[in-house]
Scaffold this motif. Structure first.
Motif, PDB file in Angstrom:
ATOM      1  N   ALA A  79     -21.461 -61.864  36.997  1.00 53.43           N
ATOM      2  CA  ALA A  79     -21.159 -61.678  35.570  1.00 53.43           C
ATOM      3  C   ALA A  79     -21.403 -62.965  34.791  1.00 53.43           C
ATOM      4  O   ALA A  79     -21.993 -62.942  33.705  1.00 53.43           O
ATOM      5  CB  ALA A  79     -19.705 -61.235  35.415  1.00 53.43           C
ATOM      6  N   ARG A  80     -20.955 -64.092  35.333  1.00 52.59           N
ATOM      7  CA  ARG A  80     -21.193 -65.368  34.651  1.00 52.59           C
ATOM      8  C   ARG A  80     -22.682 -65.662  34.536  1.00 52.59           C
ATOM      9  O   ARG A  80     -23.156 -66.178  33.519  1.00 52.59           O
ATOM     10  CB  ARG A  80     -20.479 -66.499  35.399  1.00 52.59           C
ATOM     11  CG  ARG A  80     -18.979 -66.532  35.193  1.00 52.59           C
ATOM     12  CD  ARG A  80     -18.392 -67.831  35.691  1.00 52.59           C
ATOM     13  NE  ARG A  80     -18.483 -67.947  37.132  1.00 52.59           N
ATOM     14  CZ  ARG A  80     -17.511 -67.579  37.966  1.00 52.59           C
ATOM     15  NH1 ARG A  80     -16.379 -67.078  37.495  1.00 52.59           N
ATOM     16  NH2 ARG A  80     -17.655 -67.710  39.268  1.00 52.59           N
ATOM     17  N   GLU A  81     -23.441 -65.298  35.577  1.00 50.84           N
ATOM     18  CA  GLU A  81     -24.877 -65.553  35.558  1.00 50.84           C
ATOM     19  C   GLU A  81     -25.571 -64.658  34.532  1.00 50.84           C
ATOM     20  O   GLU A  81     -26.492 -65.103  33.832  1.00 50.84           O
ATOM     21  CB  GLU A  81     -25.459 -65.319  36.954  1.00 50.84           C
ATOM     22  CG  GLU A  81     -26.868 -65.841  37.135  1.00 50.84           C
ATOM     23  CD  GLU A  81     -26.952 -67.361  37.168  1.00 50.84           C
ATOM     24  OE1 GLU A  81     -28.037 -67.871  37.476  1.00 50.84           O
ATOM     25  OE2 GLU A  81     -25.956 -68.044  36.891  1.00 50.84           O
ATOM     26  N   ARG A  82     -25.149 -63.418  34.405  1.00 57.00           N
ATOM     27  CA  ARG A  82     -25.741 -62.528  33.402  1.00 57.00           C
ATOM     28  C   ARG A  82     -25.510 -63.097  32.002  1.00 57.00           C
ATOM     29  O   ARG A  82     -26.424 -63.097  31.164  1.00 57.00           O
ATOM     30  CB  ARG A  82     -25.126 -61.134  33.495  1.00 57.00           C
ATOM     31  CG  ARG A  82     -25.508 -60.354  34.748  1.00 57.00           C
ATOM     32  CD  ARG A  82     -26.910 -59.809  34.684  1.00 57.00           C
ATOM     33  NE  ARG A  82     -27.270 -59.131  35.912  1.00 57.00           N
ATOM     34  CZ  ARG A  82     -27.140 -57.819  36.115  1.00 57.00           C
ATOM     35  NH1 ARG A  82     -26.643 -57.061  35.157  1.00 57.00           N
ATOM     36  NH2 ARG A  82     -27.497 -57.279  37.247  1.00 57.00           N
ATOM     37  N   VAL A  83     -24.303 -63.557  31.739  1.00 59.04           N
ATOM     38  CA  VAL A  83     -24.007 -64.107  30.412  1.00 59.04           C
ATOM     39  C   VAL A  83     -24.816 -65.382  30.175  1.00 59.04           C
ATOM     40  O   VAL A  83     -25.359 -65.588  29.079  1.00 59.04           O
ATOM     41  CB  VAL A  83     -22.495 -64.391  30.272  1.00 59.04           C
ATOM     42  CG1 VAL A  83     -22.196 -65.088  28.949  1.00 59.04           C
ATOM     43  CG2 VAL A  83     -21.709 -63.089  30.367  1.00 59.04           C
ATOM     44  N   ARG A  84     -24.927 -66.220  31.197  1.00 63.38           N
ATOM     45  CA  ARG A  84     -25.708 -67.461  31.045  1.00 63.38           C
ATOM     46  C   ARG A  84     -27.158 -67.161  30.723  1.00 63.38           C
ATOM     47  O   ARG A  84     -27.747 -67.733  29.796  1.00 63.38           O
ATOM     48  CB  ARG A  84     -25.624 -68.297  32.329  1.00 63.38           C
ATOM     49  CG  ARG A  84     -26.377 -69.620  32.232  1.00 63.38           C
ATOM     50  CD  ARG A  84     -26.572 -70.262  33.584  1.00 63.38           C
ATOM     51  NE  ARG A  84     -27.457 -69.510  34.450  1.00 63.38           N
ATOM     52  CZ  ARG A  84     -28.777 -69.520  34.376  1.00 63.38           C
ATOM     53  NH1 ARG A  84     -29.384 -70.248  33.434  1.00 63.38           N
ATOM     54  NH2 ARG A  84     -29.511 -68.818  35.203  1.00 63.38           N
ATOM     55  N   VAL A  85     -27.771 -66.238  31.485  1.00 59.60           N
ATOM     56  CA  VAL A  85     -29.172 -65.895  31.260  1.00 59.60           C
ATOM     57  C   VAL A  85     -29.342 -65.239  29.893  1.00 59.60           C
ATOM     58  O   VAL A  85     -30.305 -65.530  29.165  1.00 59.60           O
ATOM     59  CB  VAL A  85     -29.687 -64.970  32.379  1.00 59.60           C
ATOM     60  CG1 VAL A  85     -31.118 -64.534  32.101  1.00 59.60           C
ATOM     61  CG2 VAL A  85     -29.620 -65.689  33.729  1.00 59.60           C
TER      62      VAL A  85
END
Length: 458
Positions: A79-85
């Protein structure tokens, strides 16, 4: 001596033509559907970026990633990676378009957004199109190493340039001039701010400059540079007086709240609810702080004089706290689970609620505030489970119901992309790699604007 050598020869068997064509068809379908999924992922990231920017997650959740964990079922890292990207692609239109057309996989874009900036986006887009996902990862690792080396050189340069010059001027005044590392400078600025407020806050409240007598109370207040000079003197005197010791963190950051007992039980009751410096806080804030804090009971006479001071006690005993942490294993607010938290009285002790395990729930600082000051409610059911409600009374489930999925999701996805004019096929995301060996050092030397040496390996 004779040596016999036996060679076993297995005749090559050509696969049936129909079998090969079937495998090729399956391979093409896999490649095409993967490109469709990447194109759909681009739309998903666009929605996440808008949802995040408009704070749609701010309904009791601490971040968009935490909301995704609860609502979509992603693990925290994903989830954190999706938001970062999603955030990164907002400033990288070429990479966003390549993903939206299915030309780059999400894996490649995820890696490239770790180092991409608008001025180098075109170079990295070429890397993504030419190489495999493994190639992209290796180049990104090499790129980041060059960035780290450049950052380390800059940090070392700044550290070497630190200096503080203290000397006496011709008129006897002491002149101080220096350069401090950013983190050291931040500490000095905070110390000067605290000292300046300690010197001048009370004087400002009384409209009298600090350090003046009643005779010269009409003098002009000190300028900011003069206040800074006085604050530096106070910092130095305090350090010498107390010794060069940072002290115990728990005592330095202790917050004291004075609240009348009737106010804890009823927000509309007359009485005080103030911090140690006299600043007013709401009754709900006082209740939240009183849920899990040290408590000292003071009794006053009708004139306000203190007549009795009780011993300091913990609202929740250490043994009960250990049991609470063992049972709840983290914040109980839906979608959170943060490991460390505060004990929340479901029925507050000021309203007669007992300080027992069945009347306590572990909540992190953010969600403890949400329950007290933002209108969220929590109650324990007869079966022992907790039920949370939003401020409007709607239930906030531990995990929401899954959305309805059409009977033919792949067909729906293809139809939607056809409507958008996307021409996605089996070769859409195929890289331009022809099997040659990847020279990471050479690639970084050519691509990275800061690369000064060749063969920087990941």
């Amino acid at each position: 001596m004779n040596t016999d050598v036996y060679v076993s020869i297995t005749p090559m068997v050509e696969p049936a033509v129909g079998y090969t064509a079937e495998l090729e068809r399956l391979g093409d379908e896999i490649a095409e559907l993967s490109a469709h999924l990447d194109a759909a992922t681009a739309r998903l990231l666009e929605l996440i970026r808008e949802f995040d920017a408009r704070a749609g997650w701010n309904t009791g959740f601490r971040s968009c990633a935490e909301w995704l964990t609860w609502r979509v079922g992603l693990d925290r890292g994903a989830a954190r990676e999706r938001v970062r990207v999603a955030r990164a692609l907002g400033t990288l239109p070429r990479l966003a378009q390549a993903l939206a057309r299915g030309e780059l996989s999400y894996s490649k874009v995820r890696a490239l957004t770790r180092v991409a900036t608008p001025n180098i986006e075109e170079r990295l887009l070429a890397v993504g199109r030419a190489g495999t996902a493994e190639h992209v990862e290796r180049i990104v690792r090499g790129w980041r190493r060059v960035d780290r080396l450049a950052e380390a050189r800059e940090t070392a340069r700044r550290h070497t340039s630190r200096a503080l010059h203290v000397y006496q001027d011709e008129d006897g005044m002491v002149v101080i001039r220096g350069r401090l590392a950013p983190e050291v400078g931040a500490v000095v600025i905070q110390a000067l701010t605290a000292a300046r407020e300690a010197l001048y806050h009370k004087a400002h409240a009384q409209n009298v400059p600090a350090g003046t007598s009643g005779a010269d109370a009409s003098a002009e207040p000190p300028t900011m540079p003069q206040q800074q000079a006085d604050a530096l003197a106070l910092v130095a005197e305090t350090a010498l007086h107390h010794g060069i010791d940072s002290g115990a963190p728990g005592e330095r950051y202790q917050v004291v709240v004075h609240v009348d007992a009737p106010v804890l039980a009823d927000a509309d009751a007359p009485g005080q609810s103030v911090l140690d410096d006299g600043a007013h806080v709401s009754a709900e804030t006082s209740r939240r702080l009183a849920c899990d804090a040290s408590r000292v009971v003071m009794r006053h006479d009708p004139d306000g004089r203190i007549v009795e001071v009780g011993a300091r006690t913990r609202t929740i005993s250490p043994a009960l706290r250990r049991a609470l942490h063992h049972r709840d294993r983290g914040c109980r607010f839906p979608g959170c689970g943060l490991r460390f938290g505060q004990g929340h009285h479901i029925r507050h002790w000021a309203h007669g609620g007992p300080t027992t395990l069945s009347n306590l729930a572990l909540l992190c600082r953010r969600h403890h505030r949400a329950v007290h000051e933002e209108g969220y409610e929590v109650e324990r059911q007869p079966d022992g489970e907790l039920r949370f409600r939003r401020p409007d009374g709607r239930p906030l489930p531990e995990s929401p119901a899954l959305p309805a999925v059409p009977g033919d999701p792949v067909g729906m996805l293809r139809a939607r992309h056809d409507e958008c004019g996307l021409n996605i096929h089996a070769q859409t995301s195929m890289p331009g790699w022809l099997g040659e060996r990847l020279d990471v050092g050479w690639a970084i030397d050519v691509l990275h604007p800061l690369a000064a040496t060749r063969h920087v390996l990941p």
